[in-house]
Write a protein that holds these residues in place. Structure first.
Motif, short mmCIF file in Angstrom:
data_model
loop_
_atom_site.label_atom_id
_atom_site.label_comp_id
_atom_site.label_asym_id
_atom_site.label_seq_id
_atom_site.Cartn_x
_atom_site.Cartn_y
_atom_site.Cartn_z
N CYS A 1 -180.66 34.24 115.58
CA CYS A 1 -180.90 35.60 114.61
C CYS A 1 -179.68 36.16 113.97
N TYR A 2 -179.79 36.72 112.69
CA TYR A 2 -178.86 37.51 112.18
C TYR A 2 -179.22 38.67 112.01
N MET A 3 -178.60 39.94 112.31
CA MET A 3 -179.06 41.27 112.30
C MET A 3 -177.64 41.89 111.45
N THR A 4 -177.94 42.14 110.15
CA THR A 4 -176.85 42.64 109.42
C THR A 4 -177.20 43.93 108.96
N LYS A 5 -176.16 44.93 109.11
CA LYS A 5 -176.08 46.39 108.66
C LYS A 5 -177.24 47.02 109.03
N PRO A 6 -177.56 47.24 110.48
CA PRO A 6 -178.51 48.20 110.65
C PRO A 6 -178.15 49.62 110.43
N ARG A 7 -179.03 50.35 109.98
CA ARG A 7 -178.28 51.58 109.53
C ARG A 7 -178.09 52.63 110.62
N PHE B 1 -174.75 40.23 115.27
CA PHE B 1 -174.97 41.50 114.91
C PHE B 1 -173.67 42.14 114.22
N LEU B 2 -173.92 42.54 112.72
CA LEU B 2 -173.02 42.82 112.01
C LEU B 2 -173.16 44.51 111.64
N ILE C 1 -178.39 38.57 127.98
CA ILE C 1 -177.51 38.62 126.59
C ILE C 1 -176.57 37.51 126.62
N ARG C 2 -176.80 36.51 125.84
CA ARG C 2 -175.78 35.34 126.06
C ARG C 2 -175.54 34.75 124.57
N ASP C 3 -174.11 34.41 124.26
CA ASP C 3 -173.74 33.72 123.31
C ASP C 3 -174.05 34.28 122.10
N ASN C 4 -173.77 35.60 121.83
CA ASN C 4 -173.97 36.40 120.85
C ASN C 4 -172.68 37.08 120.28
N ARG C 5 -172.65 37.37 119.11
CA ARG C 5 -171.47 37.99 118.43
C ARG C 5 -171.77 39.26 118.12
N PHE C 6 -170.91 40.54 118.32
CA PHE C 6 -171.19 41.75 117.88
C PHE C 6 -170.17 42.55 117.22
N VAL C 7 -170.30 42.81 116.23
CA VAL C 7 -169.01 43.19 115.33
C VAL C 7 -169.03 44.95 114.93
N ARG C 8 -168.29 45.75 115.45
CA ARG C 8 -167.88 46.88 115.22
C ARG C 8 -168.98 47.91 115.27
N PHE C 9 -169.51 47.92 116.14
CA PHE C 9 -170.60 49.12 116.52
C PHE C 9 -169.94 50.08 117.37
N ALA C 10 -170.40 51.30 117.23
CA ALA C 10 -170.06 52.33 118.37
C ALA C 10 -169.98 51.73 119.73
N HIS C 11 -171.32 51.20 120.12
CA HIS C 11 -171.48 50.72 121.26
C HIS C 11 -172.29 49.27 121.15
N PHE C 12 -171.91 48.07 121.59
CA PHE C 12 -172.86 46.98 121.23
C PHE C 12 -174.17 46.87 122.08
N MET C 13 -173.85 47.84 123.37
CA MET C 13 -175.21 47.64 124.10
C MET C 13 -175.14 48.99 125.16
N VAL C 14 -176.13 49.80 125.48
CA VAL C 14 -176.15 50.60 126.39
C VAL C 14 -177.40 50.42 127.11
N ALA C 15 -176.91 50.07 128.65
CA ALA C 15 -177.97 49.32 129.22
C ALA C 15 -178.21 50.18 130.66
N GLY D 1 -170.99 34.94 127.80
CA GLY D 1 -170.63 34.02 126.62
C GLY D 1 -170.71 34.78 125.22
N ASN D 2 -170.72 36.31 125.46
CA ASN D 2 -170.65 36.94 124.12
C ASN D 2 -169.18 37.16 123.58
N HIS D 3 -169.14 37.49 122.24
CA HIS D 3 -168.01 38.19 121.72
C HIS D 3 -168.30 39.34 121.21
N TRP D 4 -167.60 40.56 121.61
CA TRP D 4 -167.98 41.86 121.18
C TRP D 4 -166.68 42.57 120.74
N PHE D 5 -166.37 42.69 119.35
CA PHE D 5 -165.09 43.40 119.20
C PHE D 5 -165.07 44.78 118.26
#
Length: 764
Positions: A455-461, A482-483, A508-522, A531-535
Motif C-alpha cells: 500500500c501507499y499512504m500519502t500525506k496523512p495530515r 508512507f510519505l 514492520i518489513r520492507d517499507n519506506r518512510f519519508v520525513r515524518f516526525a517519527h516513523f513509529m512509536v512502539a 528491511g525498512n528505509h526511513w529517512f
C-alpha cells in the motif's frame, strides 16, 4: 424466460359464440350479472366484419363487458388485452379496455389504474381496435401497472359516454407480449417487472427479491429511478444499475455476485455512500471476504466510521480484505480535528484511567491526550460518561494529581474506533491518498493480525496508522510506502507520525518512510523491524535530526535488522510507565538487538546519535543490548559518536550495566569508535608500577570501565634499565571521577605497550 412462464396457460377468453354466461355486465367477479340474461345485449350470428359477435345497446354511462375467468398476473409477464368494436346505430360514444384486480384472498386491490386509453367511436361501420397493456412493472408503454399485489384480473372493455347507441364487439383477445418489453434472448430481468416503483417512497424490497428469484442465473437490471429499500437485502444474482437505491442507514445491502466497489457506487449514486454501504456489507455478511475496488479511485467526502455503519458490530474475526484501488480525501468540514481541554485526576495505581474528567461527554474516543507528564501517542480508548472517566491506551509518566489536559481527535479515512474488536483485516494494493486533509487508519481498541501490504499512504495530515488500544497485536505492515505531509519542513517542525503501536509482536518489513516526525512509536515487545528505509533529514546545514523509531517499553525483546536508517535515530524510553523510577521488581532496559543496518547521516549537528536511551525515571540500567554488524557513516561533517544517554530527566545507573554487545560495526566519519568490549592500546614510556589509562571515550553510552577482559603485552615489559620483567599486572577499574579509567598495577616499576580489552558491564 417469459415464453416458459406462460407456456401452457390459457390466456385467451372463449369467443362470444360459446355463450354469454362467461361474460359479466359489471366487474367479472363470481355472482355478478351476466350478458346471458341481459335485455340490451344479444349475439349477432353473421356480422360482415366480425362473424358471430356481441351487440350491445348502451343504456348506462359506463357499460361493462368483463370475462369472468381469472387471468393470472405473473411478475415479469406483460399482457395485451384488445378488442375490435364498431358503432352501428344511435348515439356515438367511446371505448376502452378495463379490468378488475384481485389478490390471493379474492379481494379487490384498491388504488390501481384499471382502465386503458379511451378511444372515441366517430363513425358508423368503422372497425376500431382498442387495446391496453397490463403487467406488474411500471414501464413505458404499460397502461395498467399493477405491481405484485394482484395475482389475477378480470378483463374486458367499457363503453363510456352518451347512451342510446348500438355497438357490435368482436371476441376479446388476451396475449403475452412480454417479448416486446424483454427480448427472449437477453439474460436479465428488470425489477420493474416484479413490482418495483422507483419513486423513492415505495419500499421496493419485495420486488428486488422477486426479481432475484426469477433471474435464474442471469442479471438483475435496476433502471432509471430511485428505489427505496427498507430491510436488509441480499441478492444472489449479478446486478447492474442505471438508477439508484436509497436505504435507511441501518439497512444492509449485499450483492453476493456483484460485490465490488463500482457496483455499490452505482447503486447509491455516491462514491462515499457506496463505500460506506460496501463496508457495511463486508462486516455484516459472511460470504463477503474481499471488497475489490476494481482499480477505481474513491473520493471520500467524510471519514469511513465503521462503528456508525454497523452499530451492532462489536467483534469481528473473520478474514476480510479491502484491496485494489485508491482512496482520496476531499476537503471539507467533515475532516476538521476535534479539540477540547479539560481537567482530570490521574492516579498511578490505576494507570490507564483519568477520573473526574470535566466535560467528559464532549471528548471523543480516539482522541490523543496532550499535557505535562503525558508520553507520546497516548489515546482515549474508552469513555464512561456517567462515571466521568476516560480509559487510556497507555499510562502517564508524570505522577498522580489533577491537571489540565488537551485532547485532539484526528479524522481518518478508515476509523474502527467504534468497533470493540476486529481481527484478520487486510488492506492490500491500496493507494491511501490523505491529501493533507485526513489521517490514514485508526485501528480498533482490540484485535490482532491486521495487515497492510503493498500500500501507499500519502500525506496523512496527522497520523498514518493509529492504535488506541490492543488492536495492533501482531500488526503486519509489509512493502508499503508512507510519505509525510511535512516534506518541506525542517525536521524539528514536523509533527506527523506514521505508525504507533501498544501491543506485542508487530512486524514492520520492507517499507519506506519519508520525513515524518517519527516513523513509529512502539510500546509492547516482540517486534521485528526489518528491511525498512526511513529517512527524516532536510536541507538544513548542521540540521537537527530526531528519532525515526521510538521504543517506549524498557524491556522490548525487539529486533531491528537490515534497515536503512537515514538521518534519524532509534530512541529508547520508558515514557509509558505510571511509575517511571526503577523499583527493583521489574525489567529495566533490555532485550534489543540492532544488527546489519545501514545508518547514514549528513549535514547534521555533531551531537547527533543513531541510538539514544532516555530514562523517564531514576535507577534504570541496560541489561541486554546487542549492536553488531552495522555500518555507521556520517557525510558532510563528522559526528561525535553513535549512541548516547539523554539524561534530561534522569541518567542511567552505570554500576548495574550488563550484557551489552557492541561488536563488528563499521564507522565512517565518527570521531569515537564505540565497542564493548573495547580494545585499548596503552604505551607506557616511563617506568611506573601503576599505569593509569586515559579517560575512555569509546565504551557505549560513556559507561564506566566496569571490568577488564584481558591484558596482552604487545612488547617486552622492561624496567627502567631495559631489562625484561616477566610479570603480570593486577587491575583496578572505575578509576577517576568519571569512573571511565583503568589502572594496571605491576610488582615493580616497568614500561612497555599493552592491549587491554575493557568492558562497561559485567556479563551475567
Amino acid at each position: 424466460m417469459n415464453i416458459a412462464i406462460t407456456n401452457g396457460l390459457l390466456l385467451m377468453p372463449p369467443a362470444f359464440r360459446g355463450g354469454l354466461g362467461a361474460w359479466s355486465r359489471t366487474n367479472g367477479t363470481p355472482g355478478s350479472a351476466t350478458w346471458a340474461s341481459a335485455d340490451n345485449g344479444a349475439l349477432v350470428p353473421a356480422d360482415q366484419d366480425f362473424g358471430t359477435c356481441l351487440e350491445v345497446m348502451k343504456q348506462q354511462t359506463t357499460t361493462s363487458v368483463r370475462f369472468m375467468g381469472e387471468t393470472p398476473m405473473i411478475p415479469g409477464v406483460y399482457l395485451r388485452v384488445s378488442a375490435r368494436i364498431k358503432a352501428v346505430a344511435g348515439a356515438l360514444c367511446s371505448a376502452r379496455i378495463a379490468g378488475w384486480a384481485g389478490n390471493g384472498s379474492r379481494a379487490h386491490v384498491n388504488g390501481l389504474v384499471e382502465v386503458g386509453p379511451t378511444v372515441p367511436l366517430t363513425a358508423y361501420g368503422d372497425v376500431v381496435e382498442i387495446s391496453a397493456i397490463v403487467g406488474v412493472g411500471s414501464r413505458r408503454g404499460v397502461d395498467m401497472a399493477w405491481g405484485t399485489a394482484p395475482v389475477y384480473g378480470h378483463f374486458g372493455l367499457d363503453l363510456v359516454g352518451a347512451n342510446g347507441g348500438a355497438f357490435r364487439i368482436e371476441s376479446l383477445r388476451i396475449e403475452d407480449v412480454t417479448a416486446a418489453f424483454i427480448p427472449s434472448l437477453i439474460d436479465w430481468v428488470d425489477v420493474r417487472d416484479y413490482g418495483a416503483k422507483g419513486d423513492n417512497v415505495t419500499n421496493d424490497r419485495a420486488a428486488f427479491l422477486a426479481a432475484d428469484q426469477a433471474a435464474n442465473g442471469g442479471w438483475i437490471l435496476v433502471p432509471e429511478g430511485t428505489f427505496f429499500i427498507s430491510g436488509d437485502l441480499g441478492l444472489n444474482s449479478k446486478v447492474r444499475f442505471k438508477g439508484t437505491i436509497r436505504t435507511p442507514d441501518s439497512t444492509s445491502v449485499s450483492f453476493l455476485q456483484s460485490y465490488n466497489f463500482p457496483t455499490y457506487a452505482d447503486a447509491f449514486g455516491s462514491e462515499t455512500l457506496g463505500m460506506k454501504k460496501a463496508l457495511q456489507a463486508l462486516f455484516g455478511y459472511t460470504d463477503h471476504v474481499s471488497l475489490d475496488l476494481c482499480g477505481r479511485r474513491v473520493d471520500l467526502e467524510e471519514p469511513l466510521v465503521v462503528g456508525s455503519l454497523a452499530p451492532d458490530l462489536t467483534g469481528f474475526s473473520n478474514r476480510r480484505v479491502i484491496c485494489n484501488g485508491s482512496i482520496s480525501a476531499k476537503p471539507g468540514t467533515a475532516w476538521d480535528i476535534g479539540k477540547w481541554t479539560s481537567t482530570a485526576t490521574y492516579d498511578p495505581a490505576q494507570p490507564l484511567r483519568l477520573s473526574n474528567v470535566l466535560n467528559v461527554a464532549a471528548i471523543e474516543v480516539g482522541s490523543r491526550v496532550i499535557g505535562n507528564g503525558v508520553g507520546r501517542e497516548v489515546y482515549v480508548n474508552a469513555r464512561d460518561v456517567a462515571a466521568r472517566t476516560l480509559t487510556l491506551s497507555q499510562p502517564l509518566y508524570g505522577g498522580g494529581g489533577t491537571r489540565s489536559y488537551a485532547f485532539e481527535r484526528y479524522r481518518y479515512l478508515f476509523d474502527f474506533s467504534g468497533v470493540e474488536q476486529v481481527s484478520r483485516l487486510n488492506f492490500v494494493d491500496l493507494d491511501l491518498n490523505c491529501e493533507g486533509v485526513a489521517s490514514g487508519i485508526m485501528l480498533p481498541p482490540r484485535g490482532e493480525m491486521i495487515a497492510l501490504r503493498d500500500c501507499y499512504m500519502t500525506k496523512p495530515r496527522d497520523r498514518g496508522i493509529t492504535s488506541i488500544g490492543r488492536g495492533c497485536q501482531d500488526l503486519l505492515v509489509d512493502r508499503c510506502q508512507f510519505l509525510s505531509n511535512e516534506m518541506d519542513l525542517p525536521a524539528q517542525q514536523r509533527t506527523t507520525i506514521a505508525i504507533n503501536v501498544n501491543a506485542n509482536d508487530v512486524k514492520i518489513r520492507d517499507n519506506r518512510f519519508v520525513r515524518f516526525a517519527h516513523f513509529m512509536v512502539a510500546d509492547g515487545g516482540g517486534h521485528i523491524i526489518s528491511g525498512n528505509h526511513w529517512f527524516q533529514g532536510d536541507g538544513s546545514g548542521e540540521g537537527l535530526r530526531y528519532a525515526g523509531l521510538v521504543l517506549t517499553q524498557p524491556n522490548v525483546q525487539t529486533t531491528v535488522n537490515g534497515n536503512y536508517i537515514d538521518n534519524a535515530s532509534i530512541e529508547w524510553t520508558n515514557e509509558h510507565s505510571a511509575i517511571p523510577n526503577y523499583t527493583g521488581s521489574e525489567f529495566s532496559f533490555g532485550g534489543l538487538t540492532i544488527t546489519g543496518n545501514t545508518c547514514l547521516c549528513s549535514n547534521t549537528a555533531a551531537w547527533f546519535t543513531w541510538l539514544t536511551v532516555k530514562p523517564y525515571g531514576t535507577g534504570h540500567f541496560i541489561h541486554g543490548l546487542t549492536v553488531t554488524s552495522n555500518v555507521f557513516k556520517a557525510l558532510y561533517g563528522d559526528i561525535d559518536r553513535i549512541e548516547r544517554v539523554d539524561a534530561s530527566i534522569a541518567d542511567l545507573n552505570y554500576n548495574n550495566m550488563r550484557n551489552l554487545q557492541f561488536e563488528g560495526n563499521t564507522f565512517n566519519g565518527i570521531r569515537n569508535y564505540v565497542s564493548n568490549p573495547l580494545m585499548l592500546q596503552h604505551n607506557q614510556t616511563g617506568a611506573s608500577a601503576a599505569w593509569t589509562l586515559p579517560v575512555i571515550e569509546g565504551l557505549p553510552f560513556k559507561g564506566w570501565a566496569k571490568s577488564v577482559q584481558s591484558v596482552i603485552s604487545e612488547t617486552a615489559i622492561t624496567n627502567a634499565a631495559g631489562a625484561r620483567v616477566d610479570a603480570a599486572p593486577w587491575v583496578q577499574t572505575e578509576i577517576g571521577t568519571t569512573k571511565r579509567q583503568v589502572r594496571l598495577n605491576w610488582p615493580s616499576a616497568v614500561k612497555g605497550r599493552v592491549s587491554v580489552y575493557v568492558r562497561m558491564d559485567r556479563p551475567q
